[in-house]
Design a protein around this motif. Structure first.
Motif, PDB file in Angstrom:
ATOM      1  N   GLN A  40      55.989 -47.718  12.258  1.00  0.00           N
ATOM      2  CA  GLN A  40      55.557 -48.115  10.925  1.00  0.00           C
ATOM      3  C   GLN A  40      55.123 -49.575  10.880  1.00  0.00           C
ATOM      4  OE1 GLN A  40      58.640 -48.154   7.876  1.00  0.00           O
ATOM      5  NE2 GLN A  40      57.162 -47.484   6.343  1.00  0.00           N
ATOM      6  N   TRP A  41      55.877 -50.442  11.569  1.00  0.00           N
ATOM      7  CA  TRP A  41      55.578 -51.868  11.531  1.00  0.00           C
ATOM      8  C   TRP A  41      54.444 -52.253  12.472  1.00  0.00           C
ATOM      9  CZ3 TRP A  41      57.185 -56.025   8.678  1.00  0.00           C
ATOM     10  CH2 TRP A  41      58.200 -55.801   7.760  1.00  0.00           C
ATOM     11  N   ASP A  86      51.223 -48.502  12.328  1.00  0.00           N
ATOM     12  CA  ASP A  86      50.654 -48.193  11.023  1.00  0.00           C
ATOM     13  C   ASP A  86      50.221 -49.438  10.281  1.00  0.00           C
ATOM     14  OD1 ASP A  86      51.332 -45.658  11.779  1.00  0.00           O
ATOM     15  OD2 ASP A  86      53.024 -45.457  10.418  1.00  0.00           O
ATOM     16  N   ASP A 146      60.707 -44.758  14.922  1.00  0.00           N
ATOM     17  CA  ASP A 146      59.799 -44.599  13.790  1.00  0.00           C
ATOM     18  C   ASP A 146      59.610 -45.916  13.034  1.00  0.00           C
ATOM     19  OD1 ASP A 146      59.430 -41.852  14.256  1.00  0.00           O
ATOM     20  OD2 ASP A 146      61.260 -41.360  13.157  1.00  0.00           O
ATOM     21  N   THR A 149      60.050 -52.294   4.748  1.00  0.00           N
ATOM     22  CA  THR A 149      58.726 -51.827   5.150  1.00  0.00           C
ATOM     23  C   THR A 149      57.741 -52.987   5.169  1.00  0.00           C
ATOM     24  OG1 THR A 149      58.216 -51.246   2.844  1.00  0.00           O
ATOM     25  CG2 THR A 149      59.136 -49.514   4.260  1.00  0.00           C
TER      26      THR A 149
END
Length: 380
Positions: A373-374, A377, A369, A51
């Motif tokens: 996220q990277w 978000d 997804d 993440t």
């Protein structure tokens, strides 16, 4: 791309090349056991993904969060269509900032000097369609790269590719190629494209003609005011390319082998990038140029990280492995953002119609997804 199953890009050939250059040190790729005919189905729990670090934005310093957007050659679902507009909006929603559009030139075989291009050859992809797609991209906030490809039906039948193009008269070939790419340089200027990819993976042309790609870049600059790159293949051409000083970015199609394990962890895949990125960083420093991954990607099958270039390898469906590979590269790139200035994933389509369920496109898979996220978000 470097993934059409060409005989010269056999696993043995690649392993010999990488061993000779020292890029396999510590990567566990010194065994040359043949790939199995089929892999067992992987039924794993949700993968452990890497993440983004806290308070980190991939959009810092102008990082090009990109995708190669593949035109579907049918009226109504290709470049410039409402269907493609929906996909551009979807990509922007993932945090994508750049799209590479890929018009085509055509050759009869790898010996010819003739290159055919223009709207008359393919009524499903005209210059007007390309310009409309660029306009649509800008309307949703995406920057545009024009990245022309050369294609031939002979590539399918002869086991050759654009890397094998080797005419009797290189001077004639480069004359015709310069006319081809200047046409799309003019289109890129009209389209207000931020980047033009002048060529990709013309390995024999690069090896046989040091200095020639510099002349092609100079010709493009007479009609185009944006940035230039060339997308060299990862395993040999990126080092052989003699003309990086004529370009704004070093470009590489980055299908590096990462692991032979059937289910490697994301952390192991990230670690496998270390020698490759160390080598590319040295190349960037040597040439005083930032670097772009003009292509990178993984099929959603078991074994895709062993031979990322291969479209012919058999493997069980494995969306989780594709997602882990995405997160690994994104995490590795985050630690090298001072010189690695962009990734253009291979690939997305102008319409969501269920294509390539087990291939490179992350559409409707966990890797989509991961990107959100990277790139979205982490940038908020």
């Amino acid at each position: 791309m470097t993934s059409d199953g060409r005989p010269w890009l056999s696993r043995r050939h690649v392993l010999e090349q990488l061993t000779a250059t020292g890029l396999l040190s510590g990567c566990g790729f010194l065994r040359a056991a043949p790939a199995p005919e089929a892999e067992p189905t992987v039924t794993a729990s949700p993968p452990e993904l890497l993440t983004p670090p806290p308070q980190y934005s991939y959009l810092q310093d102008g990082f090009q969060a990109g995708f190669n957007l593949a035109h579907l050659h049918r009226r109504g679902i290709g470049y410039g269509s409402p269907a493609s507009m929906r996909q551009l909006q979807r990509l922007r929603g993932l945090g994508v900032t750049h799209v590479a559009l890929t018009p085509f030139g055509y050759v009869d075989n790898v010996q010819t000097t003739d290159i055919w291009y223009g709207s008359r050859l393919d009524r499903s992809l005209t210059d007007e369609d390309l310009l409309k797609e660029a306009q649509q991209a800008r309307e949703v906030g995406l920057s545009v790269c024009i990245k022309p490809h050369i294609w031939s039906r002979a590539f399918w039948t002869s086991g050759k590719s654009r890397q094998d193009i080797r005419p009797d008269r290189w001077d004639e070939w480069f004359e015709h190629y310069t006319g081809f790419i200047k046409h799309y340089a003019r289109v890129a200027e009209t389209a207000k494209a931020e980047l033009l990819c002048v060529g990709l993976e013309y390995l024999q042309a690069t090896q046989d003609n040091p200095g020639a790609w510099g002349a092609v870049a100079d010709a493009c600059r007479t009609v185009y005011t944006g940035k230039l790159t060339y997308a060299a293949n990862w395993w040999e051409e990126v080092d052989a390319f003699a003309d990086w000083s004529s370009y704004d970015f070093i470009g590489v199609n980055a299908y590096y082998p990462l692991s032979e394990a059937p289910d490697p962890s994301a952390q192991a895949l990230k670690a496998a990038w270390t020698p490759h990125l160390r080598h590319l960083k040295g190349l960037s420093q040597k040439n005083d140029r930032p670097l772009l991954f003009m292509e990178a990607g993984y099929r959603s099958i078991t074994g895709s990280v062993e031979e990322p270039w291969s479209t012919s390898r058999n493997g069980a469906p494995n969306d989780a492995l594709q997602a882990k590979a995405y997160s690994a590269l994104l995490a590795a790139a985050a630690e090298n953002a001072d010189w690695l200035k962009g990734i253009y994933w291979w690939k997305w389509f102008t319409d969501d119609n269920g294509r390539e369920r087990e291939d490179y496109c992350p559409m409707n898979k966990p890797a989509e997804d991961v990107l959100k996220q990277w790139w979205r978000d982490a940038g908020e």
